[in-house]
Design a protein around this motif. Structure first.
Motif, PDB file in Angstrom:
ATOM      1  N   THR A  40      34.690  39.626  48.078  1.00 15.54           N
ATOM      2  CA  THR A  40      34.463  40.712  47.123  1.00 15.54           C
ATOM      3  C   THR A  40      35.234  41.955  47.521  1.00 15.54           C
ATOM      4  O   THR A  40      35.886  42.603  46.693  1.00 15.54           O
ATOM      5  CB  THR A  40      32.964  41.041  47.020  1.00 15.54           C
ATOM      6  N   LEU A  41      35.155  42.318  48.806  1.00 13.19           N
ATOM      7  CA  LEU A  41      35.893  43.495  49.284  1.00 13.19           C
ATOM      8  C   LEU A  41      37.393  43.310  49.120  1.00 13.19           C
ATOM      9  O   LEU A  41      38.107  44.238  48.721  1.00 13.19           O
ATOM     10  CB  LEU A  41      35.553  43.766  50.750  1.00 13.19           C
ATOM     11  N   SER A  42      37.879  42.116  49.416  1.00 12.53           N
ATOM     12  CA  SER A  42      39.308  41.841  49.300  1.00 12.53           C
ATOM     13  C   SER A  42      39.770  41.904  47.847  1.00 12.53           C
ATOM     14  O   SER A  42      40.816  42.496  47.546  1.00 12.53           O
ATOM     15  CB  SER A  42      39.611  40.461  49.893  1.00 12.53           C
ATOM     16  N   VAL A  43      38.998  41.310  46.962  1.00 13.21           N
ATOM     17  CA  VAL A  43      39.359  41.322  45.538  1.00 13.21           C
ATOM     18  C   VAL A  43      39.343  42.744  44.999  1.00 13.21           C
ATOM     19  O   VAL A  43      40.269  43.172  44.290  1.00 13.21           O
ATOM     20  CB  VAL A  43      38.405  40.400  44.733  1.00 13.21           C
ATOM     21  N   ALA A  44      38.312  43.495  45.342  1.00 12.84           N
ATOM     22  CA  ALA A  44      38.200  44.869  44.849  1.00 12.84           C
ATOM     23  C   ALA A  44      39.339  45.743  45.365  1.00 12.84           C
ATOM     24  O   ALA A  44      39.913  46.545  44.614  1.00 12.84           O
ATOM     25  CB  ALA A  44      36.854  45.458  45.243  1.00 12.84           C
ATOM     26  N   SER A  45      39.684  45.602  46.640  1.00 12.50           N
ATOM     27  CA  SER A  45      40.779  46.422  47.179  1.00 12.50           C
ATOM     28  C   SER A  45      42.130  45.988  46.597  1.00 12.50           C
ATOM     29  O   SER A  45      42.998  46.828  46.359  1.00 12.50           O
ATOM     30  CB  SER A  45      40.807  46.348  48.701  1.00 12.50           C
ATOM     31  N   THR A  46      42.309  44.711  46.349  1.00 10.55           N
ATOM     32  CA  THR A  46      43.551  44.248  45.732  1.00 10.55           C
ATOM     33  C   THR A  46      43.687  44.799  44.317  1.00 10.55           C
ATOM     34  O   THR A  46      44.762  45.260  43.928  1.00 10.55           O
ATOM     35  CB  THR A  46      43.589  42.711  45.694  1.00 10.55           C
ATOM     36  N   PHE A  47      42.596  44.748  43.561  1.00  8.92           N
ATOM     37  CA  PHE A  47      42.641  45.302  42.213  1.00  8.92           C
ATOM     38  C   PHE A  47      42.876  46.808  42.233  1.00  8.92           C
ATOM     39  O   PHE A  47      43.559  47.354  41.373  1.00  8.92           O
ATOM     40  CB  PHE A  47      41.353  44.993  41.458  1.00  8.92           C
ATOM     41  N   ALA A  48      42.305  47.511  43.213  1.00 10.26           N
ATOM     42  CA  ALA A  48      42.474  48.963  43.289  1.00 10.26           C
ATOM     43  C   ALA A  48      43.900  49.343  43.676  1.00 10.26           C
ATOM     44  O   ALA A  48      44.416  50.374  43.223  1.00 10.26           O
ATOM     45  CB  ALA A  48      41.490  49.545  44.293  1.00 10.26           C
ATOM     46  N   ASN A  49      44.531  48.520  44.504  1.00  7.28           N
ATOM     47  CA  ASN A  49      45.892  48.818  44.964  1.00  7.28           C
ATOM     48  C   ASN A  49      46.963  48.416  43.957  1.00  7.28           C
ATOM     49  O   ASN A  49      48.125  48.809  44.112  1.00  7.28           O
ATOM     50  CB  ASN A  49      46.173  48.137  46.301  1.00  7.28           C
ATOM     51  N   LYS A  50      46.615  47.633  42.967  1.00  9.95           N
ATOM     52  CA  LYS A  50      47.586  47.190  41.965  1.00  9.95           C
ATOM     53  C   LYS A  50      47.102  47.587  40.576  1.00  9.95           C
ATOM     54  O   LYS A  50      46.513  46.776  39.852  1.00  9.95           O
ATOM     55  CB  LYS A  50      47.783  45.677  42.040  1.00  9.95           C
ATOM     56  N   PRO A  51      47.320  48.822  40.178  1.00  9.36           N
ATOM     57  CA  PRO A  51      46.852  49.249  38.855  1.00  9.36           C
ATOM     58  C   PRO A  51      47.670  48.607  37.744  1.00  9.36           C
ATOM     59  O   PRO A  51      48.798  48.160  37.948  1.00  9.36           O
ATOM     60  CB  PRO A  51      47.045  50.765  38.883  1.00  9.36           C
ATOM     61  N   VAL A  52      47.066  48.570  36.574  1.00  8.00           N
ATOM     62  CA  VAL A  52      47.739  48.009  35.400  1.00  8.00           C
ATOM     63  C   VAL A  52      48.722  49.049  34.879  1.00  8.00           C
ATOM     64  O   VAL A  52      48.361  50.202  34.641  1.00  8.00           O
ATOM     65  CB  VAL A  52      46.712  47.650  34.315  1.00  8.00           C
ATOM     66  N   THR A  53      49.969  48.637  34.733  1.00 11.24           N
ATOM     67  CA  THR A  53      50.997  49.553  34.219  1.00 11.24           C
ATOM     68  C   THR A  53      51.398  49.100  32.826  1.00 11.24           C
ATOM     69  O   THR A  53      52.335  48.330  32.653  1.00 11.24           O
ATOM     70  CB  THR A  53      52.215  49.570  35.155  1.00 11.24           C
ATOM     71  N   SER A  54      50.645  49.585  31.857  1.00  5.14           N
ATOM     72  CA  SER A  54      50.938  49.240  30.474  1.00  5.14           C
ATOM     73  C   SER A  54      50.526  50.405  29.585  1.00  5.14           C
ATOM     74  O   SER A  54      49.577  51.124  29.880  1.00  5.14           O
ATOM     75  CB  SER A  54      50.180  47.978  30.067  1.00  5.14           C
ATOM     76  N   ASP A  55      51.251  50.573  28.499  1.00  6.30           N
ATOM     77  CA  ASP A  55      50.907  51.602  27.524  1.00  6.30           C
ATOM     78  C   ASP A  55      50.015  51.049  26.415  1.00  6.30           C
ATOM     79  O   ASP A  55      49.472  51.815  25.627  1.00  6.30           O
ATOM     80  CB  ASP A  55      52.184  52.190  26.905  1.00  6.30           C
ATOM     81  N   ASN A  56      49.864  49.751  26.385  1.00  4.02           N
ATOM     82  CA  ASN A  56      49.063  49.100  25.352  1.00  4.02           C
ATOM     83  C   ASN A  56      47.580  49.208  25.731  1.00  4.02           C
ATOM     84  O   ASN A  56      47.154  48.675  26.760  1.00  4.02           O
ATOM     85  CB  ASN A  56      49.482  47.638  25.233  1.00  4.02           C
TER      86      ASN A  56
END
Length: 110
Positions: A40-56
């Motif tokens: 859980t900690l690993s998944v959460a930190s991975t998601f936090a470090n890789k934000p979604v870059t989209s204008d949609n």
């Protein structure tokens, strides 16, 4: 629905509950809970470090929903295994205490 008559009675018979089985099950469930918590900690930190870059906005909303769902399912697994570990440990303690009290009452009656 009744089990088939040709079923092996050894497979349908329940095994006795012993403190050793409880503590072993608690150890396994606790290990799985710790692993799921670390995941859980690993998944959460991975998601936090890789934000979604989209204008949609649809992509952003959908990715937020999927990220929340994935993190929540892993956290739920950690919680379920943690509670199961605590319950099995408490059951094992209860069985040990019951055996000790039964032994003491048997000794005092003799």
């Amino acid at each position: 629905m009744a089990p088939p008559e040709s079923a092996d009675p050894a497979l349908t018979e329940a095994l006795p509950t012993t403190p050793l089985r409880c503590f072993t099950g608690s150890l396994v469930a606790g290990s799985l809970a710790i692993l799921a918590y670390r995941l859980t900690l690993s998944v959460a930190s991975t998601f936090a470090n890789k934000p979604v870059t989209s204008d949609n906005p649809t992509v952003v909303n959908l990715s937020a929903a999927v990220r929340t769902l994935v993190t929540g399912i892993v956290a739920l697994g950690a919680g379920v295994f943690g509670i199961a570990a605590l319950g099995l440990f408490a059951l094992g303690l209860q069985l040990v205490i019951k055996k000790l009290l039964d032994r003491q009452s048997a000794d005092s009656e003799s």
